[in-house]
Motif scaffolding. Sequence first.
Motif, PDB file in Angstrom:
ATOM      1  N   LEU A 133      23.383 -28.269 -20.730  1.00  0.00           N
ATOM      2  CA  LEU A 133      24.072 -29.297 -19.940  1.00  0.00           C
ATOM      3  C   LEU A 133      23.082 -30.004 -19.020  1.00  0.00           C
ATOM      4  CD1 LEU A 133      27.438 -27.588 -18.870  1.00  0.00           C
ATOM      5  CD2 LEU A 133      27.213 -29.609 -20.305  1.00  0.00           C
ATOM      6  N   ILE A 134      22.256 -29.201 -18.332  1.00  0.00           N
ATOM      7  CA  ILE A 134      21.291 -29.778 -17.397  1.00  0.00           C
ATOM      8  C   ILE A 134      20.284 -30.656 -18.135  1.00  0.00           C
ATOM      9  CG2 ILE A 134      19.443 -29.236 -15.759  1.00  0.00           C
ATOM     10  CD1 ILE A 134      21.058 -26.730 -15.014  1.00  0.00           C
ATOM     11  N   ALA A 135      19.730 -30.109 -19.244  1.00  0.00           N
ATOM     12  CA  ALA A 135      18.717 -30.857 -19.990  1.00  0.00           C
ATOM     13  C   ALA A 135      19.291 -32.159 -20.549  1.00  0.00           C
ATOM     14  CB  ALA A 135      18.151 -30.003 -21.116  1.00  0.00           C
ATOM     15  N   GLY A 136      20.534 -32.088 -21.035  1.00  0.00           N
ATOM     16  CA  GLY A 136      21.126 -33.280 -21.628  1.00  0.00           C
ATOM     17  C   GLY A 136      21.500 -34.329 -20.592  1.00  0.00           C
ATOM     18  N   TYR A 137      21.864 -33.880 -19.390  1.00  0.00           N
ATOM     19  CA  TYR A 137      22.401 -34.799 -18.390  1.00  0.00           C
ATOM     20  C   TYR A 137      21.314 -35.400 -17.508  1.00  0.00           C
ATOM     21  CZ  TYR A 137      25.818 -36.694 -15.123  1.00  0.00           C
ATOM     22  OH  TYR A 137      26.583 -37.532 -14.358  1.00  0.00           O
TER      23      TYR A 137
END
Lengths: 314, 285
Positions: B90-94
């Motif tokens: 989630l963090i990497a994608g966002y």
Amino acid sequence: MLRYTLRRLLAIIPVLLIVSIIVFMIVHLTPGNPAYLILGEDSSPEAIEQLEQQLGLDKPKVAQYFDWLGSIFTGDLGQSIYSEEPVTQIISERIGPTFSLMVISMLLTLLVAIPTAIFIVWKRNTMLDPLFLSGSLLGTSIPEFWLALLLVLVFGVTIPIFPVAGYISISESLMDWLHHLILPGIVLAAVEIGLIARMLRDSMLESVNQDYTKTARGKGVKESTVLMKHVFSNALIPTTTVIGVTIAGLLGGTVIIETIFTIPGVGQLLIDSIHRRDYPVIQGVVLVIAFVYVLINLIVDLLYAFLDPRIRYD
Amino acid sequence: MLRRKRNLIPFIFLILLLLATLTATWWLPVSPSFMDSSLRLMAPSAEYWFGTDHFGRDIFGQTIIAARVSLLVGFTVALLSTILGTITGLIAGYYKKLDSIIMRIIDGMLAFPSLLLALALVAALGGSVTNIIIALTFSFWPVMTRVVRSSVLQVKNIQYVEAAKTSGIKDPVILSRYILPNVLSPIIVQGTFIFAKSILAEAALSFLGVGVEPSIPTWGNMLQEAQIYITMAPWFSIFPGIFIVITVLALNILGDGLRDAFDPYAKGKKKAKKRMFKHKKQYAS
């Protein structure tokens, strides 16, 4: 192409850095003093101190890492604690059998998987397709070591036509070399075949109803020719990626298979070294395998971009 | 999803296996730890369905009991990898800035064949149930991160997310309320496959003698002990192996079935699928 190659080459630098940090940490994750672990609890303090100095354990961690990284660049992977030989030498002696096993199982995998995939796509509207899908699912659910045990049982006891242990170097006798590698090769290939044939089938099915295949059929070209010339040749491009995946699976699998069939390769060396707590050798083997793996992926990516220009301009 | 017969059968099997292994001590006719040296390595019979092992223990009972730790390891690894992988994904994608850092680390971890990374970690930590779980979680969560990240990238520019952003909703809320529910299906599918893979990996590590403590019965440990009796008592190796195959197969069928059930294009909407392909191709070029 040159720009893409350079970009890919630059991109593996951070990957290799992370790999080296993980491999370095293998020794330092061990609970307690690694020197104690290696020599045993009741060894003399002098021996511990000497080993600590030899391994550089008396310096700060970061300094230890850079020392270690520096020596790797000069091709020095340290010294085995067990046999006191240089790790590079030990590994290079073991690469032959592992490489042989991988070549044999790679050939077996492709020889079976490619015709199977073509056949299944040809018969795609029959009951063979769901049967094949179930078969490939079953294939990925069988532990390779268990399959190895079953084959040892069948070929070692019931029909003893293949040797179930040992290795003969190719320079000694080509036939004996092949003879000894057939069974382990089959086991390794069996696990990969289902996966690879499935991926091939999927990529071939994607192009089976494209406009150019329809045109070919409309011109009255035979279905078998359409499949071979138009569908398969286009599916070959994604297949290069498949080869990368196969090698990855084989690299992990050889560790288990070499142990069962007592093939003196890198995998068996790794397991033996884990049992002996020979950390420099463990680190060396893991580093070499990961490095080979990164290299293969790089080659596959470049090949892919070479064959399919769309990738280069992403 | 479970209404489909193909998903229901493996699901029922897994539930039955779980119940059987948890209640085994109540219903097994012979205690699985009961040893009788006069009954060593007996072939399968009416009394001992799967035969007996080198201590004269009932292999059927042992196999059922061994499911406990094998399932426990598999499930825990799947759960932990899912949690870790979802958060990092989630963090990497966002967040674009964190993306490159996280993904470099993930790429580095994926540079090891997964069994090799687990072996390296077990070599460092030593073999035990906890350490196997740690080692396998470490080897499997990077894959989950990749899956979650690529799904997040697909949904993060959809209008309702943009709308939420401009109306001042905080990032954690956007991630958990707007993005997470939309990427849940690939997470569940991947989690099921990790469950299957961890059972295989635990068995392999224990079989190699670097896994779960030999005193704890797992399918891998049973096969490790059975290996030297392969010619004398093949049933000792055959039955625990069959249980691994069926359990892993059940999980793989379930994962495959869930993937199809979640995929709106797989339900015969061929036109929609065609449109998607065209879109994909444009995207690729």
